[in-house]
Design a protein around this motif. Structure first.
Motif, PDB file in Angstrom:
ATOM      1  N   TYR A   1      -8.521  11.210   0.314  1.00 27.74           N
ATOM      2  CA  TYR A   1      -7.394  11.471   1.219  1.00 27.74           C
ATOM      3  C   TYR A   1      -6.095  10.870   0.679  1.00 27.74           C
ATOM      4  O   TYR A   1      -5.151  10.659   1.431  1.00 27.74           O
ATOM      5  CB  TYR A   1      -7.690  10.903   2.610  1.00 27.74           C
ATOM      6  N   ALA A   2      -6.049  10.587  -0.637  1.00 27.04           N
ATOM      7  CA  ALA A   2      -4.871  10.003  -1.304  1.00 27.04           C
ATOM      8  C   ALA A   2      -4.528   8.636  -0.736  1.00 27.04           C
ATOM      9  O   ALA A   2      -3.373   8.223  -0.752  1.00 27.04           O
ATOM     10  CB  ALA A   2      -3.666  10.940  -1.210  1.00 27.04           C
ATOM     11  N   GLY A   3      -5.525   7.928  -0.246  1.00 23.18           N
ATOM     12  CA  GLY A   3      -5.311   6.579   0.278  1.00 23.18           C
ATOM     13  C   GLY A   3      -6.029   5.550  -0.560  1.00 23.18           C
ATOM     14  O   GLY A   3      -6.688   5.865  -1.554  1.00 23.18           O
ATOM     15  N   ASP A   4      -5.920   4.294  -0.163  1.00 20.37           N
ATOM     16  CA  ASP A   4      -6.644   3.221  -0.852  1.00 20.37           C
ATOM     17  C   ASP A   4      -6.891   2.065   0.103  1.00 20.37           C
ATOM     18  O   ASP A   4      -6.366   2.031   1.222  1.00 20.37           O
ATOM     19  CB  ASP A   4      -5.899   2.743  -2.102  1.00 20.37           C
ATOM     20  N   VAL A   5      -7.725   1.133  -0.344  1.00 21.32           N
ATOM     21  CA  VAL A   5      -8.045  -0.055   0.440  1.00 21.32           C
ATOM     22  C   VAL A   5      -7.919  -1.268  -0.463  1.00 21.32           C
ATOM     23  O   VAL A   5      -8.333  -1.233  -1.629  1.00 21.32           O
ATOM     24  CB  VAL A   5      -9.462   0.046   1.051  1.00 21.32           C
TER      25      VAL A   5
ATOM     26  N   VAL B   1      -5.684  -0.844   4.649  1.00 18.27           N
ATOM     27  CA  VAL B   1      -5.923   0.553   4.300  1.00 18.27           C
ATOM     28  C   VAL B   1      -4.592   1.295   4.363  1.00 18.27           C
ATOM     29  O   VAL B   1      -3.848   1.170   5.342  1.00 18.27           O
ATOM     30  CB  VAL B   1      -6.932   1.205   5.259  1.00 18.27           C
ATOM     31  N   THR B   2      -4.279   2.070   3.324  1.00 19.28           N
ATOM     32  CA  THR B   2      -3.059   2.870   3.269  1.00 19.28           C
ATOM     33  C   THR B   2      -3.436   4.339   3.174  1.00 19.28           C
ATOM     34  O   THR B   2      -4.226   4.725   2.309  1.00 19.28           O
ATOM     35  CB  THR B   2      -2.193   2.483   2.058  1.00 19.28           C
ATOM     36  N   LEU B   3      -2.872   5.148   4.082  1.00 26.89           N
ATOM     37  CA  LEU B   3      -3.140   6.584   4.093  1.00 26.89           C
ATOM     38  C   LEU B   3      -1.823   7.349   4.218  1.00 26.89           C
ATOM     39  O   LEU B   3      -0.922   6.902   4.940  1.00 26.89           O
ATOM     40  CB  LEU B   3      -4.050   6.959   5.261  1.00 26.89           C
ATOM     41  N   PRO B   4      -1.684   8.482   3.535  1.00 28.24           N
ATOM     42  CA  PRO B   4      -0.437   9.256   3.626  1.00 28.24           C
ATOM     43  C   PRO B   4      -0.349  10.014   4.949  1.00 28.24           C
ATOM     44  O   PRO B   4      -1.358  10.496   5.468  1.00 28.24           O
ATOM     45  CB  PRO B   4      -0.530  10.216   2.437  1.00 28.24           C
ATOM     46  N   ILE B   5       0.857  10.118   5.471  1.00 26.69           N
ATOM     47  CA  ILE B   5       1.094  10.866   6.710  1.00 26.69           C
ATOM     48  C   ILE B   5       1.096  12.357   6.385  1.00 26.69           C
ATOM     49  O   ILE B   5       1.687  12.792   5.399  1.00 26.69           O
ATOM     50  CB  ILE B   5       2.437  10.448   7.344  1.00 26.69           C
ATOM     51  N   ARG B   6       0.460  13.144   7.218  1.00 22.56           N
ATOM     52  CA  ARG B   6       0.418  14.593   7.063  1.00 22.56           C
ATOM     53  C   ARG B   6       1.258  15.233   8.153  1.00 22.56           C
ATOM     54  O   ARG B   6       1.139  14.882   9.314  1.00 22.56           O
ATOM     55  CB  ARG B   6      -1.009  15.122   7.151  1.00 22.56           C
TER      56      ARG B   6
ATOM     57  N   VAL C   1       0.632   5.390   6.658  1.00 21.51           N
ATOM     58  CA  VAL C   1       0.071   4.648   7.789  1.00 21.51           C
ATOM     59  C   VAL C   1      -0.736   3.488   7.227  1.00 21.51           C
ATOM     60  O   VAL C   1      -1.439   3.630   6.219  1.00 21.51           O
ATOM     61  CB  VAL C   1      -0.829   5.561   8.653  1.00 21.51           C
ATOM     62  N   PHE C   2      -0.638   2.331   7.870  1.00 21.25           N
ATOM     63  CA  PHE C   2      -1.317   1.128   7.395  1.00 21.25           C
ATOM     64  C   PHE C   2      -2.267   0.602   8.482  1.00 21.25           C
ATOM     65  O   PHE C   2      -1.839   0.363   9.613  1.00 21.25           O
ATOM     66  CB  PHE C   2      -0.306   0.034   7.033  1.00 21.25           C
ATOM     67  N   PHE C   3      -3.542   0.462   8.132  1.00 18.55           N
ATOM     68  CA  PHE C   3      -4.521  -0.206   8.979  1.00 18.55           C
ATOM     69  C   PHE C   3      -4.797  -1.579   8.374  1.00 18.55           C
ATOM     70  O   PHE C   3      -5.217  -1.663   7.216  1.00 18.55           O
ATOM     71  CB  PHE C   3      -5.826   0.593   9.056  1.00 18.55           C
ATOM     72  N   ARG C   4      -4.571  -2.618   9.153  1.00 15.07           N
ATOM     73  CA  ARG C   4      -4.822  -3.972   8.656  1.00 15.07           C
ATOM     74  C   ARG C   4      -5.858  -4.656   9.540  1.00 15.07           C
ATOM     75  O   ARG C   4      -5.747  -4.629  10.774  1.00 15.07           O
ATOM     76  CB  ARG C   4      -3.525  -4.788   8.610  1.00 15.07           C
TER      77      ARG C   4
END
Length: 417
Positions: A390-394, A408-413, A345-348
């Protein structure tokens, strides 16, 4: 520590290529050179080599780690089988005798010194034995159709082919080993950075706990004094209004300190699966309560149903920190986009502020580094650290149309995970 599991996998690939090449060499010797080979002795050696490769593949499917002695034993087995095959195919006169060097080169790149010396001694012993004990490929006295020069030409061509194959095999293995070592080095660097971040977080947490404890007393004193001032100045409405505002602010500070004391316990119980759209809606709603002057646009560009994420209070706070940073840069016309693919998932967040300089971009995410000219410079650091849990990054970029793009990148669960 060497990754012997990866090394053993690459060795099995090389063994497969070697087995295929040896089978072609046997066929050529029988039908091309009219050699009188004892196929009933060569065949079992090739079969054992193939069986060893199958056993190796099966062993690599198990979770047990591959140790250095095990990998050394595999190399010794290869050399022994190569020696047995070469014994029936001309011994040291076979142009493919240098195949024995491949296990030695692999050992030199992957094993410790004592094992390398043992492999080297084994190679020398096998080669020296094949100088005296072997079955010749061609019996000149019984096979007059082959002239000595023709056999010499075949030998030279065979050595050339052997040289090319050895170069290819060695280059392939060394390159793969280098890539494996590079990945290990990158993993070690990541672990080192994580330890540094953990130490910095521990320092921040210690200072925060000490500061919270120290602030409790002056806040209590201020609350008592404000109540006394309120009773003493009942006849001054303007002053009472200011006192009431100060009392509200001290109550907020005291409430925040109490929340800090309970944050760890709340964090453990607040983590749950939530739809990404719901997370961003709640975060934006919280932003508008705190910053009513902000104007924004929200675009949901992902296809299909909204994926789920592991969400907690700290994750929402991290996204809120990024939105606050964008609002500090320029509170008007903040563009927020929510997107996703099969895995992430990407939050921009695109603000219309001044952007970030090259010097700032090199230090972003480090503690006590700020781009706003005010503040403590720990917001983005805490945000990046939380997302990493949460295995994500910014990542922050200068947008081509001006301002800063925060992604922001976060893995889908999945719900069953």
């Amino acid at each position: 520590m060497a990754n012997h599991r990866e090394n053993l996998l690459q060795l099995s690939y090389i063994r497969t290529v070697t087995l295929f090449g040896q089978c072609l060499a046997v066929i050529f010797a029988i039908y091309g050179l009219q050699a009188e080979l004892n196929i009933w002795l060569i065949g079992p050696a090739l079969a054992v080599l193939a069986l060893l490769n199958l056993i190796t593949y099966a062993r690599l499917m198990s979770p047990w780690p591959v140790t250095e002695p095990e990998f050394f034993t595999q190399l010794i087995a290869d050399m022994s089988l190569y020696g047995a095959i070469l014994f029936h195919m001309g011994g040291a006169t076979n142009p493919f005798i240098f195949l024995l060097l491949v296990p030695l080169i692999i050992a030199s790149a992957t094993l410790s010194k004592r094992y390398v010396w043992l492999v080297a001694i084994t190679v020398v012993v096998i080669y020296s034995s094949l100088l005296f004990y072997y079955e010749p490929l061609i019996q000149l006295e019984n096979n007059h159709q082959h002239r000595v020069m023709e056999l010499f030409d075949f030998h030279i061509v065979g050595m050339w082919i052997n040289f090319l194959l050895t170069v290819l095999v060695v280059t392939y293995f060394i390159v793969r080993m280098q890539q494996s070592m590079q990945k290990q080095q990158e993993k070690l660097e990541q672990e080192r950075e994580k330890r540094i971040q953990d130490q910095q977080l521990l320092s921040l947490a210690t200072m925060a706990a000490g500061t919270a404890h120290e602030l409790g007393t002056p806040l209590s004193t201020m609350q008592v004094l404000l109540k006394e001032l309120e009773h003493e100045h009942q006849a001054n409405p303007e002053l009472l209004e200011d006192i009431e505002l100060l009392r509200q602010q001290t109550d907020i500070c005291a409430k925040r300190l109490k929340q800090m004391a309970q944050s760890v316990k709340q964090e453990q119980s607040s983590t749950r699966l939530m739809a990404a759209t719901l997370i961003i809606d709640e975060t934006i709603e919280q932003l508008m309560i705190q910053r009513p002057e902000v104007s924004y646009s929200l675009l949901v560009s992902g296809q299909g149903d909204s994926p789920s994420l592991n969400c907690s209070t700290s994750l929402r706070q991290s996204l809120l920190n990024l939105l606050n940073n964008a609002a500090d840069a320029q509170p008007k016309d903040i563009a927020i986009e929510l997107d996703w693919d099969q895995q992430h998932v990407f939050f921009r967040i695109h603000d219309k502020g001044p952007g970030i300089s090259i010097e700032q971009s090199e230090n972003l995410g480090k503690p006590f580094v700020t781009t706003k000219g005010k503040g403590l410079g720990i917001g983005l650091f805490l945000t990046a650290t939380t997302l990493a849990r949460y295995a994500g990054d910014v990542r922050l970029y200068n947008h081509p149309n001006g301002g800063t793009l925060t992604e922001v990148t976060l893995p889908i669960r999945k719900h069953h995970e």
